[in-house]
Design an enzyme around this catalytic site. Structure first.
Site: not given
Length: 489
Positions: A57, A108
């Site tokens: 991610c 993120h």
């Protein structure tokens, strides 16, 4: 000068988390059903050999939002809590060109409220251990959670059903479907579309946390697959490479020979998430159409940050260089983009930013390493990248590197020195490791030489002369990089 609002196209970037590149029914997947995405793909161009060079991610999103390679972002593994300090982020370039910009869902980044150039961010990163160990009040950094608690009328938590955020354990969502994180991303995106400034073009980043675990789709989506006959995952003749890490007792293990019943449920949850996203995207497409935003003047791009191994070669999750993990969906539709085309050029997440800026007629900053894929889509490109270099910190604290031209793939493990070679044309499931065959020695040597050239200047010391050197210390950040330096401030 910014483009005139009447001429500037609206831009929608749809990002899904952990979606394999082969998971469209239009691409021939034997199980998953994505009818609405299939219909949209008929109106645009899909890139069948798209990859995430750093398939987890954080590093993948750094390339997505900056257009930079991992050598430039400095991120070659997953590490939370490292400041994001990059000039010319994607949304900032749109904003400078007169666009209203909105992000909904997973970013993120760090600090979590870093807007990365967006005018507004409606944030939901999902369950991250780093965030939960940092904040007593999670609603400070999770707009979805604050909204969820208002909707259900108590101090709710989206993790109270007990599933782990990286686990193969699956069960249906335990609350009404309208409060599922997937549904919320589209609901909040539609809210932006209805409330936006109609005198300005817009850039919308609709970023889904799913189909990343937890595997908790709505009941109808889970039931759609739980009794579905599914082919066995591919198992290569090279399982000894990662066999020492096999741990079927842990449902979060990246290497495991799980009970088939557990795997069946995991796949039902994973594919169920995809069907749920597919139907919610139809809501978004219908809203765009109702507003007239898709009448020849909206660019829509669909990407994933990385894939999911889902049992291929007894491997799970991401980070590894194999097709299930590193190969991703990339597709685009809009003015001047051919419909119903499948292109097999090797593209990567760093190409998203220059592509969207190119589509909007906005200049591409010199900080960008990627290239616009619009000439490929339009059949205008005369040359493209010879190969892609990817890497990620993986099992055993080693950096696992890969090179691919879309036809072959070479892999080198920096800790053990193990090499692998796959013929992706004859063996798309990577069942046969050609590095074990003496007849492949010359081809193996050619790819090894290409990786030496890629790594020659790297500070880790992966290369000595013309040889790869195993056993060097590897980390999630490239030593001496701008990002590594930010950790010490």
């Amino acid at each position: 000068m910014p483009p005139e609002p009447a001429a500037a196209p609206n831009v929608v970037l749809i990002c899904v988390d952990q979606w394999r590149g082969d998971c469209f029914s239009a691409a021939g997947h034997p199980v998953v059903m994505t009818p609405y995405l299939d219909g949209w793909l008929e109106r645009g161009t899909r890139f069948d050999r798209a990859y995430s060079a750093t398939p987890s991610c954080v590093p993948a999103r750094a390339s997505l939002l900056t257009g930079q390679s991992q050598e430039r972002t400095g991120r070659v593994g997953y590490q939370d809590g490292v400041p994001w300090d990059y000039p010319h982020p994607l949304a900032g370039e749109f904003g400078a060109a007169g666009y209203q910009t909105q992000a909904v869902g997973k970013m993120h980044v760090f600090p979590e409220r870093n807007p990365m150039g967006f005018d507004d961010v409606a944030l939901h990163d999902g369950y991250t251990h780093f965030t939960r160990s940092t904040y007593d009040d999670l609603t400070e950094v999770d707009d979805y959670l604050a909204w969820l608690r208002v909707q259900v009328g108590y101090d709710a938590d989206y993790a109270e059903h007990g599933l782990n955020c990286n686990s193969v354990v699956a069960r249906p969502w335990d609350k009404p479907e309208y409060v599922h994180p997937t549904t919320w991303v589209v609901t909040r995106s539609i809210q932006f579309l209805r409330e936006r400034d109609r005198s300005m073009p817009f850039f919308l980043f609709a970023s889904f946390h799913r189909p990343h675990p937890p595997y908790d789709p709505p009941l109808w989506a889970f039931e759609q697959y739980i009794d579905q006959e599914m082919p066995e995952p591919p198992v290569g003749d090279w399982l000894d490479v990662w066999a020492d890490y096999d741990n079927p007792r842990s449902p979060e293990s990246p290497v495991a020979t799980y009970d088939p019943r557990l795997l069946q449920r995991a796949r039902a949850g994973y594919y169920g998430h995809m069907s749920h996203i597919d139907q919610q995207l139809e809501r978004l497409f219908e809203e765009l159409a109702a507003q007239g935003a898709t009448r020849g003047n909206t660019v829509i791009m669909f990407v994933a940050d990385h894939g999911e191994l889902m049992g291929d070669h007894h491997l799970y999750r991401k980070c590894a260089p194999y097709e299930g993990s590193a190969r991703i969906p990339v597709a685009i539709s809009g003015p001047g983009i051919p419909a119903g085309v499948v292109d097999d050029s090797v593209v990567e997440l760093r190409d998203v930013m220059p592509t969207l800026l190119d589509a909007a007629g906005i200049g591409i900053p010199e900080t960008v390493d990627g290239r616009s894929i619009l000439p490929l889509a339009r059949g205008e490109a005369t040359a493209w990248r010879e190969h892609l270099h990817g890497e990620h910190l993986h099992l055993g604290d080693q950096s696992v590197h890969f090179l691919t031209d879309g036809k072959e793939k070479y892999i080198w493990c920096s800790g053990t020195g193990i090499e692998q070679l796959f013929d992706l044309r004859a063996d798309p499931q990577e069942l046969h490791d050609l590095a074990r065959q003496p007849s492949s020695a010359d081809r193996l040597g050619q790819w090894r030489g290409k990786l030496v050239d890629e790594l020659r200047a790297r500070p880790e010391g992966y290369v000595d002369g013309d040889a790869l050197v195993p056993g060097r210390r590897a980390g999630a950040l490239i030593p001496g990089s701008r990002t590594a330096a930010a950790t010490s401030r």
